[in-house]
Design a protein around this motif. Structure first.
Motif, PDB file in Angstrom:
ATOM      1  N   SER A 199      26.945 -14.985  -4.062  1.00 55.37           N
ATOM      2  CA  SER A 199      26.953 -15.794  -2.837  1.00 55.37           C
ATOM      3  C   SER A 199      27.025 -14.910  -1.599  1.00 55.37           C
ATOM      4  N   ASP A 200      26.862 -15.567  -0.435  1.00 58.16           N
ATOM      5  CA  ASP A 200      27.066 -14.944   0.876  1.00 58.16           C
ATOM      6  C   ASP A 200      26.220 -13.680   1.057  1.00 58.16           C
ATOM      7  N   MET A 201      24.925 -13.791   0.761  1.00 55.95           N
ATOM      8  CA  MET A 201      24.023 -12.663   0.958  1.00 55.95           C
ATOM      9  C   MET A 201      23.794 -12.449   2.458  1.00 55.95           C
ATOM     10  N   TYR A 202      23.739 -11.185   2.862  1.00 56.36           N
ATOM     11  CA  TYR A 202      23.576 -10.878   4.286  1.00 56.36           C
ATOM     12  C   TYR A 202      22.687  -9.650   4.453  1.00 56.36           C
ATOM     13  N   VAL A 203      21.704  -9.743   5.368  1.00 51.58           N
ATOM     14  CA  VAL A 203      20.844  -8.600   5.690  1.00 51.58           C
ATOM     15  C   VAL A 203      21.551  -7.770   6.755  1.00 51.58           C
ATOM     16  N   LEU A 204      22.122  -6.649   6.318  1.00 54.00           N
ATOM     17  CA  LEU A 204      22.892  -5.814   7.235  1.00 54.00           C
ATOM     18  C   LEU A 204      21.990  -4.899   8.053  1.00 54.00           C
ATOM     19  N   SER A 205      20.912  -4.444   7.452  1.00 54.56           N
ATOM     20  CA  SER A 205      19.957  -3.586   8.171  1.00 54.56           C
ATOM     21  C   SER A 205      18.546  -3.973   7.762  1.00 54.56           C
ATOM     22  N   ASP A 206      17.699  -4.197   8.761  1.00 53.51           N
ATOM     23  CA  ASP A 206      16.315  -4.589   8.501  1.00 53.51           C
ATOM     24  C   ASP A 206      15.370  -3.735   9.335  1.00 53.51           C
ATOM     25  N   ASP A 207      15.683  -2.434   9.404  1.00 50.90           N
ATOM     26  CA  ASP A 207      14.914  -1.510  10.245  1.00 50.90           C
ATOM     27  C   ASP A 207      13.877  -0.713   9.471  1.00 50.90           C
ATOM     28  N   ASP A 208      13.539  -1.167   8.273  1.00 47.03           N
ATOM     29  CA  ASP A 208      12.475  -0.590   7.434  1.00 47.03           C
ATOM     30  C   ASP A 208      12.899   0.653   6.665  1.00 47.03           C
ATOM     31  N   MET A 209      13.725   1.511   7.267  1.00 51.24           N
ATOM     32  CA  MET A 209      14.133   2.725   6.549  1.00 51.24           C
ATOM     33  C   MET A 209      15.649   2.833   6.540  1.00 51.24           C
ATOM     34  N   VAL A 210      16.263   2.757   5.366  1.00 51.22           N
ATOM     35  CA  VAL A 210      17.687   3.029   5.179  1.00 51.22           C
ATOM     36  C   VAL A 210      17.816   3.657   3.805  1.00 51.22           C
ATOM     37  N   SER A 211      18.667   4.666   3.689  1.00 52.36           N
ATOM     38  CA  SER A 211      18.738   5.353   2.396  1.00 52.36           C
ATOM     39  C   SER A 211      20.170   5.425   1.875  1.00 52.36           C
ATOM     40  N   HIS A 212      20.868   6.531   2.100  1.00 51.92           N
ATOM     41  CA  HIS A 212      22.149   6.755   1.440  1.00 51.92           C
ATOM     42  C   HIS A 212      23.296   6.134   2.229  1.00 51.92           C
ATOM     43  N   CYS A 213      24.137   5.402   1.526  1.00 48.69           N
ATOM     44  CA  CYS A 213      25.203   4.612   2.151  1.00 48.69           C
ATOM     45  C   CYS A 213      26.537   4.881   1.457  1.00 48.69           C
ATOM     46  N   PHE A 214      27.623   4.466   2.128  1.00 51.06           N
ATOM     47  CA  PHE A 214      28.954   4.573   1.521  1.00 51.06           C
ATOM     48  C   PHE A 214      29.887   3.591   2.216  1.00 51.06           C
ATOM     49  N   TRP A 215      30.698   2.896   1.410  1.00 49.32           N
ATOM     50  CA  TRP A 215      31.688   1.973   1.977  1.00 49.32           C
ATOM     51  C   TRP A 215      32.843   2.788   2.556  1.00 49.32           C
ATOM     52  N   LYS A 216      33.126   2.602   3.835  1.00 44.08           N
ATOM     53  CA  LYS A 216      34.326   3.199   4.413  1.00 44.08           C
ATOM     54  C   LYS A 216      35.550   2.409   3.970  1.00 44.08           C
ATOM     55  N   ASP A 217      35.428   1.107   4.053  1.00 47.42           N
ATOM     56  CA  ASP A 217      36.455   0.188   3.576  1.00 47.42           C
ATOM     57  C   ASP A 217      35.734  -1.076   3.144  1.00 47.42           C
ATOM     58  N   ASP A 218      36.452  -2.176   3.016  1.00 51.54           N
ATOM     59  CA  ASP A 218      35.822  -3.395   2.502  1.00 51.54           C
ATOM     60  C   ASP A 218      34.989  -4.131   3.544  1.00 51.54           C
ATOM     61  N   GLY A 258       0.842  -1.190   0.000  1.00 46.83           N
ATOM     62  CA  GLY A 258       0.000   0.000   0.000  1.00 46.83           C
ATOM     63  C   GLY A 258       0.877   1.240   0.000  1.00 46.83           C
ATOM     64  N   GLN A 259       0.648   2.134   0.961  1.00 46.71           N
ATOM     65  CA  GLN A 259       1.434   3.358   1.064  1.00 46.71           C
ATOM     66  C   GLN A 259       2.716   3.167   1.865  1.00 46.71           C
ATOM     67  N   ARG A 260       2.885   1.997   2.473  1.00 45.78           N
ATOM     68  CA  ARG A 260       4.029   1.765   3.362  1.00 45.78           C
ATOM     69  C   ARG A 260       5.227   1.250   2.567  1.00 45.78           C
ATOM     70  N   LYS A 261       6.380   1.880   2.778  1.00 48.08           N
ATOM     71  CA  LYS A 261       7.608   1.465   2.113  1.00 48.08           C
ATOM     72  C   LYS A 261       8.545   0.808   3.114  1.00 48.08           C
ATOM     73  N   TYR A 262       9.128  -0.315   2.721  1.00 57.40           N
ATOM     74  CA  TYR A 262      10.102  -1.022   3.540  1.00 57.40           C
ATOM     75  C   TYR A 262      11.426  -1.087   2.772  1.00 57.40           C
ATOM     76  N   THR A 263      12.532  -0.979   3.491  1.00 61.22           N
ATOM     77  CA  THR A 263      13.839  -1.059   2.847  1.00 61.22           C
ATOM     78  C   THR A 263      14.774  -1.921   3.674  1.00 61.22           C
ATOM     79  N   ARG A 264      15.475  -2.805   2.984  1.00 58.42           N
ATOM     80  CA  ARG A 264      16.543  -3.592   3.589  1.00 58.42           C
ATOM     81  C   ARG A 264      17.870  -3.209   2.947  1.00 58.42           C
TER      82      ARG A 264
END
Length: 768
Positions: A281-300, A266-272
């Protein structure tokens, strides 16, 4: 229909005019705010040409070549009318060592047909040398492609897929469906190719592809269903949930990638935020708090992201990949931005969206995320011309030496590219902060639309989650009114102390004497400045998206009351409690809302002026005041939307007022008489149905818990049946649970022993 509704109804026919009218107030607020055009040692790098729009695109790529002499730039005619304009854009190369008047300073080297106003055409220098070749997306022969252009010779190499993120060595790229992105995330996709998965909520199709830039080989990496079935949540599997992927970004060594996987219910947006190896391979849910937007790798191994964590609220978080370890950085930033690290990782830059004065800023922080200071190195005006999906985000980007930051802005009246030196602005930035200037983060929506009213009595210690949920609201146009009901502990003092510390638009009022929550809410309603009134109990909390979702419904459905569902929180469990005994999501008649809505004060949002016009207030009762208010407020509003989604966490405590064994049914009878007097003639069936749940069931349960004599209970039932002799046929009984219907049947049969037993079990269940 009120005059305001009639105007709104007519404006809905012409959305462009409606948007203009709504902005009048915003312009008024801007008119009375301090004005600036720009602050900081800002240098324009694009041509002094008001006839065209100049910009680069996203924050995760550098426009500079490895020498920091040459800058890539895009030139377009119009970037304010459409998110993906149906015209070509030029790709320019700017030699920053030449003067602005030198005709050789700016050179057109290519053009693209596939671009958008937020990310451009993914224009970038190609590694590993970042000097001899550039890469950009284009539309050719009916398909999206990526073009690798050799600058010295002008020779092109075509990759039969567009790119989204490219490895530093220039060998690998990942991509997604830009046509689906165009339909589901305006401003980030391309219009040229019709979406093959249009109107398909969960396509049986590829979501992410891997591209070998050396050979041109394209490989399917993930399907949408791979994301939807990986550690699935119930919301993912709801019928009609719409799925997409967004914001791919490869790690510095090119071995892992992050992606924002999003789905809409509906009107609700979820983001992982999900990370994975580039072989899938090796998929991982790093954040599952519903709202996450702009990201950047500090290192590997570590990622900096802006998100709204359920246990930490909105802000920037540094997370360790493939773990649940994180730290909350810079608590002063509760609004989204576009963060990135300098090449040597010693500094961090991020931007802000425009505040009420339409000013956006660029902020610099130490590369040690545990240091809390920030320096503002630039502030620029954001014109009203560029807004919503065609807004001009600053998207700050580092030079390779790390001594300059490039950004896009419209403070000169059109899109342009600008540079701000880092070192020379540090002292200036500190002067700005020392002088007392502070970015206004309290009200990014320019006006108070919602007033949140809360009574407080000896309960400041219970308000941690309450405050956190309000501070974390995505929608900022609201005020909070706390009315202390003459607390006997230090709650009032602590509220005043908290008021000085918080960024919330918060007022603290007090009653002359302890009078109960109804009186406190009336004081709050009188003081409210918002268009809409929200009641929130001091030991409860709301979803971070609460006001945002309610506002969406209000603007879309043109109603004066929204009823929403609750979560019931106990020490041991959480479960959903509908705010209506029956009803589908959507517009609800006033009669059905009165008939089936539960009597909680919470679970409803009302247009305040309607209540004021009809003089709807809480009755002067210490208990059961909500019964005398809710139905009358619904009727005063005149139009209702039932939003069948839980947004409110209602804490059920054994010690709460509503579970008090000393309650007197006389307050309940007094409250219900108010409903009968005001609504009985107009809505007799609705009032009869409501009497079954609120008066009969509630009254008998209350008397049993208070251990009233059987004779008194029997008299109460007889008195009720004289007024409502056919109550057993009330429609609402079809929708009550087995336990309530069993209780009511026991009332009908006057089985007082059974009623006492049920009330005892009820009290035990609440106490847990």
């Amino acid at each position: 229909m009120s005059f305001e509704q009639k105007i709104n109804y007519q404006l809905n026919k012409v959305p462009g005019v409606k948007k203009y009218i709504k902005r009048v107030y915003q312009r008024f607020m801007y008119a009375i705010s301090p004005k600036i055009k720009s602050e900081g040692k800002i240098i324009r790098i694009s041509p002094d040409d008001s006839r065209h729009e100049y910009f680069f695109g996203y924050y995760d790529k550098s426009p500079w070549d490895i020498t920091d002499r040459y800058i890539l730039c895009m030139r377009a005619n119009d970037t304010w009318s459409d998110v993906s304009p149906e015209e070509k854009a030029d790709i320019l190369l700017i030699d920053t060592c030449l003067s602005e008047n030198d005709p050789n300073r700016v050179k057109k080297i290519a053009e693209t047909r596939s671009w958008n106003v937020q990310q451009g055409c993914m224009l970038q220098w190609l590694g590993p040398d970042f000097s001899s070749q550039i890469l950009y997306n284009d539309y050719r022969n009916g398909n999206y492609v990526a073009v690798i252009l050799e600058l010295a010779t002008g020779k092109e190499r075509i990759i039969q897929a567009p790119v989204y993120t490219v490895s530093a060595d220039g060998k690998i790229a990942l991509t997604l469906d830009f046509s689906r992105l165009y339909n589901l995330r305006p401003g980030y996709g391309y219009y040229n190719v019709p979406e093959k998965t249009k109107d398909i909520a969960l396509p049986d199709a590829t979501a992410v592809w891997k591209i070998n830039l050396e050979t041109g080989e394209i490989t399917d990496l993930f399907a949408y269903k791979d994301f939807a079935t990986f550690q699935p949540r119930p919301e993912m599997q709801e019928k009609g949930a719409v799925h997409k992927v967004n914001h791919l970004m490869l790690s510095p060594n090119g071995r892992r990638c992050m992606v924002l996987y999003r789905w809409f219910v509906g009107q609700r947006k979820y983001t992982r935020l999900i990370t994975f190896n580039i072989d899938g391979s090796d998929m991982y849910v790093l954040s599952d708090d519903d709202m996450v937007s702009h990201c950047f790798w500090k290192d590997d191994q570590t990622i900096l992201a802006f998100e709204n964590k359920k246990d930490g609220g909105p802000g920037y978080y540094l997370m360790t990949d493939k773990t649940q370890e994180y730290i909350h950085c810079w608590s002063q930033f509760s609004n989204d931005g576009h963060p990135s690290y300098s090449p040597d990782r010693k500094l961090i830059v991020t931007d802000s969206y425009p505040n009420r004065a339409r000013v956006a800023s660029i902020n610099l922080m130490d590369g040690n995320e545990r240091k809390t200071e920030n320096t503002t190195i630039a502030r620029v005006f954001a014109s009203f011309k560029y807004d919503n999906d065609t807004r001009c985000d600053l998207h700050p980007r580092w030079s390779h030496r790390g001594d300059m930051i490039c950004f896009d802005s419209v403070f000169e009246g059109h899109r342009g590219m600008y540079v701000v030196p880092v070192e020379s602005n540090k002292d200036k930035g500190r002067e700005l902060i020392k002088s007392g200037w502070k970015e206004d983060v309290k009200d990014n929506n320019l006006s108070v639309k919602f007033s949140v009213v809360t009574p407080v009595y000896n309960s400041f210690s219970l308000m941690k989650e309450y405050f956190k949920s309000l501070e974390g609201q995505n929608y900022k146009g609201f005020e909070v009114i706390l009315v202390d009901d003459s607390s006997t502990d230090d709650s009032y003092k602590k509220l005043l102390e908290f008021q000085k510390m918080t960024e919330l638009n918060l007022r603290v009022l007090t009653t002359e004497k302890n009078s109960g929550p109804g009186c406190a809410r009336n004081i709050g309603m009188e003081a409210a400045k918002g268009e809409w009134i929200v009641f929130l109990d001091n030991d409860d909390w709301i979803e971070y998206s609460f006001l945002d979702e309610i506002n969406t419904i209000i603007e879309k459905e043109n109603v004066n009351c929204v009823i929403y569902d609750l979560y019931i929180q106990t020490d041991k469990k959480q479960y959903v409690s509908p705010s209506m005994y029956c009803g589908e999501e959507g517009i609800c008649s006033v009669e059905n809302a009165i008939k089936f809505a539960r009597n909680h004060t919470v679970g409803k949002v009302y247009r305040l002026q309607n209540c004021r016009d009809r003089k709807v207030r809480f009755p002067e009762l210490r208990r059961c005041e909500d019964i005398g208010f809710t139905s009358r407020a619904i009727e005063a509003c005149g139009s209702v939307y039932y939003y069948k989604r839980p947004l409110y966490h209602y804490v059920q405590r054994a010690s709460s007022l509503s579970n008090n064994t000393k309650l007197d049914e006389r307050d309940l009878e007094s409250a219900f008489r108010i409903i009968e007097k005001s609504l009985g003639e107009k809505y007799p069936e609705a009032v009869k149905n409501k009497s079954v749940t609120d008066l009969l069931y509630g009254g008998v349960l209350m008397m049993c818990k208070a251990r009233k004599k059987r004779k008194e209970i029997r008299k109460f039932i007889v008195r009720y049946e004289e007024k409502y002799p056919d109550w057993t046929n009330a429609e609402v009984r079809k929708y009550l649970g087995k336990a309530k219907n069993f209780f009511l049947e026991s009332v009908n049969r006057k089985m007082l022993f059974v009623l006492r037993a049920i009330s005892l079990v009820h009290s035990i269940c609440i106490r847990g």
